[in-house]
Design an enzyme around this catalytic site. Structure first.
Site, PDB file in Angstrom:
ATOM      1  CG  HIS A 198      -5.896  -0.627   0.738  1.00 43.24           C
ATOM      2  ND1 HIS A 198      -6.906  -1.414   1.229  1.00 43.24           N
ATOM      3  CD2 HIS A 198      -4.790  -0.934   1.478  1.00 43.24           C
ATOM      4  CE1 HIS A 198      -6.431  -2.170   2.220  1.00 43.24           C
ATOM      5  NE2 HIS A 198      -5.150  -1.897   2.381  1.00 43.24           N
ATOM      6  CB  ALA A 205      -0.919  -0.011   1.216  1.00 44.53           C
ATOM      7  NE  ARG A 230      -0.098 -15.288   6.370  1.00 51.17           N
ATOM      8  CZ  ARG A 230      -0.992 -16.025   7.012  1.00 51.17           C
ATOM      9  NH1 ARG A 230      -0.777 -16.373   8.271  1.00 51.17           N
ATOM     10  NH2 ARG A 230      -2.092 -16.421   6.409  1.00 51.17           N
ATOM     11  CG  HIS A 274      -7.677  -5.217   5.499  1.00 52.06           C
ATOM     12  ND1 HIS A 274      -6.645  -5.788   4.779  1.00 52.06           N
ATOM     13  CD2 HIS A 274      -8.607  -6.191   5.645  1.00 52.06           C
ATOM     14  CE1 HIS A 274      -6.939  -7.044   4.503  1.00 52.06           C
ATOM     15  NE2 HIS A 274      -8.135  -7.311   5.016  1.00 52.06           N
ATOM     16  CD  GLN A 312      -3.307  -2.292  -1.349  1.00 56.06           C
ATOM     17  OE1 GLN A 312      -2.567  -2.073  -0.400  1.00 56.06           O
ATOM     18  NE2 GLN A 312      -4.185  -3.291  -1.360  1.00 56.06           N
ATOM     19  CE1 TYR A 359      -4.255   0.999   7.287  1.00 59.40           C
ATOM     20  CE2 TYR A 359      -5.027  -0.968   6.147  1.00 59.40           C
ATOM     21  CZ  TYR A 359      -4.197  -0.367   7.074  1.00 59.40           C
ATOM     22  OH  TYR A 359      -3.312  -1.126   7.805  1.00 59.40           O
TER      23      TYR A 359
END
Length: 389
Positions: free
Chosen positions: A179, A69, A335, A182, A111, A184
């Site tokens: 984005h 981001a 991950r 989550h 992003q 933001y």
């Protein structure tokens, strides 16, 4: 690799080509946008580290690489060592990284975000910027209340998304991912737990969706809709951006986006189990029994859909060949892609994965836990054969 919908991973839809926007992908294993704090203190990418990191993860040609981001303005550089795409210095650094990914034959989407109340208030104040959000509603556990954004600030934010998208495209990027997930800034406007406004930007499902829709429209008009994507996390509870009626809010948003009839590159959706609260804390996701199906049904393959959320190779294969078989779906890995720069190759050939080390995820400006995960011997051998051929 466990039971999968096909006995040979290479025959899975996961390894069938797909087009997003103007870009042709060779497969559907996608690098997630991952904040890893390897940027300089002035929010400029650390080129020598980040060029290798991103190029390595685009080393299987035709991979979709999504950046971490990236802030749309200096006002939104609200956390230490997150990147911006604003100054000439930042743009030049990102251009080197984008070029390195392209040199490996892969595709780059940046992003871009505003942090809003997810900024660190003290950090922002020290830089002389206002701490703000959709409404004057503090983050849980914080004693600092953000200011409600003014109409002028909202319009400036829309323009900042547009200007940043233009800079990304000018630097060679294939597109931008907005984005909206989550907790933001865009998600703060979508959330009725955060957005308590009574003007046209809040107070109803329709008004809470307005900012996201306006940003999509404005950025699409500026750089072309085929270069624009949107990330959403309908079921996430991270940073308190929840909704009392998830299906109503997101059904409306997706229907309105579909009505615009813009050929967006893709939409990216976070699975209920991918709520960062659950992933990071190891707790059960609040809505783990839910699915994203209602969104995919509404969107109805208008453009591809990325799905993210604690996927393993086995479950990704099962998802594209099973549950999501009627939709054009790609699977996003975070991950595992961090720890395996050749992840698409490993999944395709059933090669065991390197284990990731969570303790090294966010070490500022460090190569440790970043570029020290090895390629598989099989990938290196395949590379050397192709070079000598």
């Amino acid at each position: 690799m466990g039971s999968v919908a096909t006995s040979n991973p290479a025959e899975s839809r996961l390894f069938k080509p797909i087009k997003i926007g103007n870009a042709q992908l060779a497969h559907r294993v996608v690098l997630a946008p991952l904040t890893r704090n390897r940027n300089q203190d002035d929010h400029t990418p650390t080129v020598e580290l980040m060029k290798q990191y991103y190029a390595d993860r685009g080393s299987v040609p035709g991979t979709l690489v999504i950046s971490e981001a990236t802030s749309i303005s200096h006002e939104e550089e609200g956390q230490e060592n997150v990147p911006g795409f604003v100054s000439d210095k930042q743009v030049a650094a990102w251009k080197e990284i984008i070029d390195a990914v392209h040199s490996n034959g892969s595709i780059w989407f940046q992003q871009i975000w505003g942090l809003g109340r997810a900024s660190a208030p003290d950090f922002l104040t020290k830089k002389g910027f206002k701490y703000r959000s959709a409404s004057a509603v503090p983050m849980r556990g914080s004693d600092v209340t953000p200011a409600e954004m003014t109409e002028a600030e909202i319009q400036d934010t829309i323009q900042a998304f547009v200007d940043t998208a233009k800079r990304v495209v000018s630097a060679g990027g294939d597109g931008v991912e907005l984005h909206g997930a989550h907790g933001y800034l865009l998600d703060q406007f979508l959330s009725d737990a955060v957005n308590k406004r009574t003007d046209k930007w809040g107070g109803s499902v329709e008004n809470r969706a307005r900012l996201t829709i306006e940003v999509v429209k404005a950025v699409s008009a500026a750089v072309g809709p085929e270069r624009v994507a949107l990330r959403l996390s309908p079921y996430a509870t991270f940073q308190g951006a929840t909704n009392s009626d998830i299906e109503a809010q997101y059904s409306y948003l997706i229907r309105e986006l579909k009505k615009l009839d813009l050929p967006l590159a893709y939409i990216s959706l976070v699975e209920p189990r991918g709520d960062p609260v659950a992933v990071v804390m190891g707790t059960e996701a609040a809505h783990k029994e839910k699915t994203l199906d209602f969104i995919l049904d509404i969107w109805n393959n208008q453009s591809p859909v990325l799905v993210a959320g604690a996927y393993e190779p086995e479950t990704a294969l099962q998802a594209v060949d099973g549950h999501y078989s009627k939709w054009n779906v790609l699977v996003v890995f975070g991950r595992h892609f961090l720890a395996n720069p050749d992840l698409p190759f490993r999944i395709r050939h059933g090669i065991a994965l390197n284990k990731y080390n969570r303790d090294t995820f966010y070490i500022k400006k460090s190569n440790t836990g970043y570029n020290d995960y090895p390629f598989s011997e099989e990938f290196k051998s395949a590379q050397s054969k192709s070079v000598s051929a």
